[in-house]
Motif scaffolding. Sequence first.
Motif, mmCIF file in Angstrom:
data_model
loop_
_atom_site.group_PDB
_atom_site.id
_atom_site.type_symbol
_atom_site.label_atom_id
_atom_site.label_comp_id
_atom_site.label_asym_id
_atom_site.label_seq_id
_atom_site.Cartn_x
_atom_site.Cartn_y
_atom_site.Cartn_z
ATOM 1 N N PHE A 115 -3.115 4.420 -1.438
ATOM 2 C CA PHE A 115 -2.709 5.803 -1.647
ATOM 3 C C PHE A 115 -2.290 6.454 -0.333
ATOM 4 O O PHE A 115 -2.767 6.094 0.740
ATOM 5 N N ASP A 116 -1.454 7.465 -0.467
ATOM 6 C CA ASP A 116 -1.165 8.391 0.620
ATOM 7 C C ASP A 116 -0.966 9.770 -0.013
ATOM 8 O O ASP A 116 -0.885 9.889 -1.240
ATOM 9 N N PHE A 117 -0.901 10.799 0.814
ATOM 10 C CA PHE A 117 -0.677 12.165 0.335
ATOM 11 C C PHE A 117 -1.689 12.546 -0.766
ATOM 12 O O PHE A 117 -1.312 12.953 -1.872
ATOM 13 N N ASN A 118 -2.977 12.405 -0.425
ATOM 14 C CA ASN A 118 -4.042 12.793 -1.357
ATOM 15 C C ASN A 118 -3.877 12.138 -2.721
ATOM 16 O O ASN A 118 -3.983 12.779 -3.769
ATOM 17 N N GLU A 119 -3.572 10.852 -2.686
ATOM 18 C CA GLU A 119 -3.480 10.006 -3.877
ATOM 19 C C GLU A 119 -2.268 10.311 -4.751
ATOM 20 O O GLU A 119 -2.193 9.854 -5.894
ATOM 21 N N LYS A 120 -1.283 11.021 -4.211
ATOM 22 C CA LYS A 120 -0.083 11.340 -4.985
ATOM 23 C C LYS A 120 1.019 10.297 -4.803
ATOM 24 O O LYS A 120 1.890 10.137 -5.664
ATOM 25 N N VAL A 121 1.018 9.581 -3.676
ATOM 26 C CA VAL A 121 2.000 8.523 -3.407
ATOM 27 C C VAL A 121 1.260 7.187 -3.384
ATOM 28 O O VAL A 121 0.251 7.039 -2.698
ATOM 29 N N ILE A 122 1.781 6.220 -4.142
ATOM 30 C CA ILE A 122 1.182 4.882 -4.180
ATOM 31 C C ILE A 122 2.143 3.912 -3.504
ATOM 32 O O ILE A 122 3.310 3.796 -3.898
ATOM 33 N N ARG A 123 1.678 3.219 -2.484
ATOM 34 C CA ARG A 123 2.466 2.245 -1.736
ATOM 35 C C ARG A 123 2.214 0.850 -2.305
ATOM 36 O O ARG A 123 1.072 0.386 -2.334
ATOM 37 N N VAL A 124 3.268 0.151 -2.741
ATOM 38 C CA VAL A 124 3.104 -1.107 -3.470
ATOM 39 C C VAL A 124 3.650 -2.326 -2.716
ATOM 40 O O VAL A 124 3.361 -3.454 -3.068
ATOM 41 N N ASP A 125 4.418 -2.130 -1.660
ATOM 42 C CA ASP A 125 5.051 -3.255 -0.948
ATOM 43 C C ASP A 125 4.059 -3.939 -0.018
ATOM 44 O O ASP A 125 3.650 -3.383 1.007
ATOM 45 N N VAL A 126 3.667 -5.181 -0.386
ATOM 46 C CA VAL A 126 2.776 -5.991 0.448
ATOM 47 C C VAL A 126 3.472 -7.304 0.804
ATOM 48 O O VAL A 126 4.532 -7.619 0.280
ATOM 49 N N ASN A 127 2.843 -8.068 1.691
ATOM 50 C CA ASN A 127 3.497 -9.259 2.243
ATOM 51 C C ASN A 127 3.263 -10.484 1.354
ATOM 52 O O ASN A 127 2.392 -11.309 1.610
ATOM 53 N N HIS A 128 4.063 -10.622 0.305
ATOM 54 C CA HIS A 128 3.924 -11.756 -0.608
ATOM 55 C C HIS A 128 4.199 -13.084 0.100
ATOM 56 O O HIS A 128 3.563 -14.099 -0.208
ATOM 57 N N ALA A 129 5.136 -13.098 1.031
ATOM 58 C CA ALA A 129 5.513 -14.342 1.714
ATOM 59 C C ALA A 129 4.371 -14.926 2.520
ATOM 60 O O ALA A 129 4.327 -16.138 2.763
ATOM 61 N N GLU A 130 3.427 -14.092 2.935
ATOM 62 C CA GLU A 130 2.287 -14.550 3.719
ATOM 63 C C GLU A 130 1.047 -14.776 2.855
ATOM 64 O O GLU A 130 -0.065 -14.882 3.365
ATOM 65 N N GLY A 131 1.242 -14.842 1.536
ATOM 66 C CA GLY A 131 0.118 -15.108 0.649
ATOM 67 C C GLY A 131 -0.796 -13.932 0.415
ATOM 68 O O GLY A 131 -1.942 -14.101 -0.013
ATOM 69 N N GLU A 132 -0.317 -12.712 0.708
ATOM 70 C CA GLU A 132 -1.138 -11.511 0.532
ATOM 71 C C GLU A 132 -0.680 -10.721 -0.691
ATOM 72 O O GLU A 132 -0.630 -9.496 -0.681
ATOM 73 N N SER A 133 -0.342 -11.436 -1.759
ATOM 74 C CA SER A 133 0.208 -10.794 -2.949
ATOM 75 C C SER A 133 -0.805 -9.878 -3.633
ATOM 76 O O SER A 133 -1.967 -10.246 -3.818
ATOM 77 N N GLU A 134 -0.315 -8.718 -4.019
ATOM 78 C CA GLU A 134 -1.083 -7.781 -4.824
ATOM 79 C C GLU A 134 -0.126 -7.074 -5.790
ATOM 80 O O GLU A 134 1.073 -7.004 -5.550
ATOM 81 N N ALA A 135 -0.695 -6.553 -6.867
ATOM 82 C CA ALA A 135 0.058 -5.739 -7.808
ATOM 83 C C ALA A 135 -0.750 -4.489 -8.116
ATOM 84 O O ALA A 135 -1.968 -4.437 -7.892
ATOM 85 N N LEU A 136 -0.071 -3.490 -8.628
ATOM 86 C CA LEU A 136 -0.701 -2.238 -9.040
ATOM 87 C C LEU A 136 -0.989 -2.322 -10.540
ATOM 88 O O LEU A 136 -0.103 -2.658 -11.327
ATOM 89 N N LEU A 137 -2.210 -2.027 -10.936
ATOM 90 C CA LEU A 137 -2.585 -2.064 -12.346
ATOM 91 C C LEU A 137 -3.052 -0.684 -12.791
ATOM 92 O O LEU A 137 -3.946 -0.092 -12.178
ATOM 93 N N ILE A 138 -2.434 -0.183 -13.868
ATOM 94 C CA ILE A 138 -2.887 1.053 -14.506
ATOM 95 C C ILE A 138 -3.486 0.660 -15.849
ATOM 96 O O ILE A 138 -2.783 0.125 -16.717
#
Length: 405
Positions: free
Chosen positions: A356-379
């Motif tokens: 999160f950023d901006f008091n949980e109003k902005v969600i940052r989703v870009d992570v380093n998949h190429a380095e094996g640090e894959s994540e996804a956002l789940l609602i």
Amino acid sequence: MKKFLYIVTTVVLTLVISLAGFSWYSGTGIRVTDGRYLGYSKSTDEWLFIEYQNKLVKHDGPYVFVDSNKPLALRVASTEQSINSVTKLPVHGELLVTVDNKSQTQFKVPLRHSYPRSKLNYSTTENVLAISDLEGNFDATVNLLVANGVINDSLDWSFGKGHLVLIGDMVDRGTNVVPTLWLLYKLEAEAKKAGGRLHYVLGNHERYLLDGRTKSVAKKYFGTYRATSMTQRQLWSDETVLGRWLRSKPVVLKINDILYVHGGISPEVLSKKPTLEFIDNLAKDSFVTTGTIIKNIEGDILHSSKGLLFYRGLAKDMSHYGLGKKATESHVERLLKVYDAKKIAIGHTLTKHIGFDFNEKVIRVDVNHAEGESEALLIENHSIFRVGLKGQKLPLIQIESSESS
């Protein structure tokens, strides 16, 4: 004589510019705008005069061209007996795709004939999984989707009525751009049949791909361009299935109370208060094959440095590039009010973990998949998690300002 003078002039120009030390050189030559080469290529040990480097291509394609509804699949492949050989064969309803990975994964894709534009506003009580910036990394895509129940080991949709959101930059950099897109193309149809949805929001690298800009492509694709005598722009034109399919996609989407956009919405764009429909009409006309789109069109809602595809102000201060300071809290509140949303999810700007950023109003989703640090956002049931390669549900982190510096 003219040809001789041209060659001499080209060599002299190459050497002069090379000695000047420009950073866009490789070996003693340069790449021109579409990736062709002028000068000596150290990596392929050849002198080239406006030609693509002869890079080895183990597998690439299929690029499916549609001619009077009779699709033809173009492939490039290499064996011990044949290097970068090209085949072009008819497709009869179903396409076999081979992945350029260790296991040479294969899967079949039924072709479709029409690609209507997406809805822009969805309401659902089902789970939503969002990913960004996979950049042609097929194995990372599959590993993350399997781990979180979106697909099974046979690469078939298993997310039921759930929604998968791709927040741009599925292409460039990786060596399996084509198979990754064919997988997503296949899953889109399977999701719809199951009552779910796959949503593809375009990013700046999709823009580059469709325009023929090769700055960030994996080097193997230069081998494809040379073997086929075709440019990237031709291989992704609206005469191809994937080219048409990509051009049907939006650049902004709203699901429940969350906006999804690749770069962000800047104060300059917000001042025009463009509706989702207005933005989508711009996108419909902006990714055409004819004409050339300049990267930074002054004030353009999509393509300028502060447009939806490129803006980074929701993630970091860009003033040292002359592109403005990080957005203010009040700007974020205004944009959410304009679009009647509670949060905005973005890709484009790398972070270590989804947060999160901006008091949980902005969600940052870009992570380093190429380095094996894959994540996804789940609602899920109005709760928000980040999920990784073990399918574990973890809380979103508060992104520190230093991480965005």
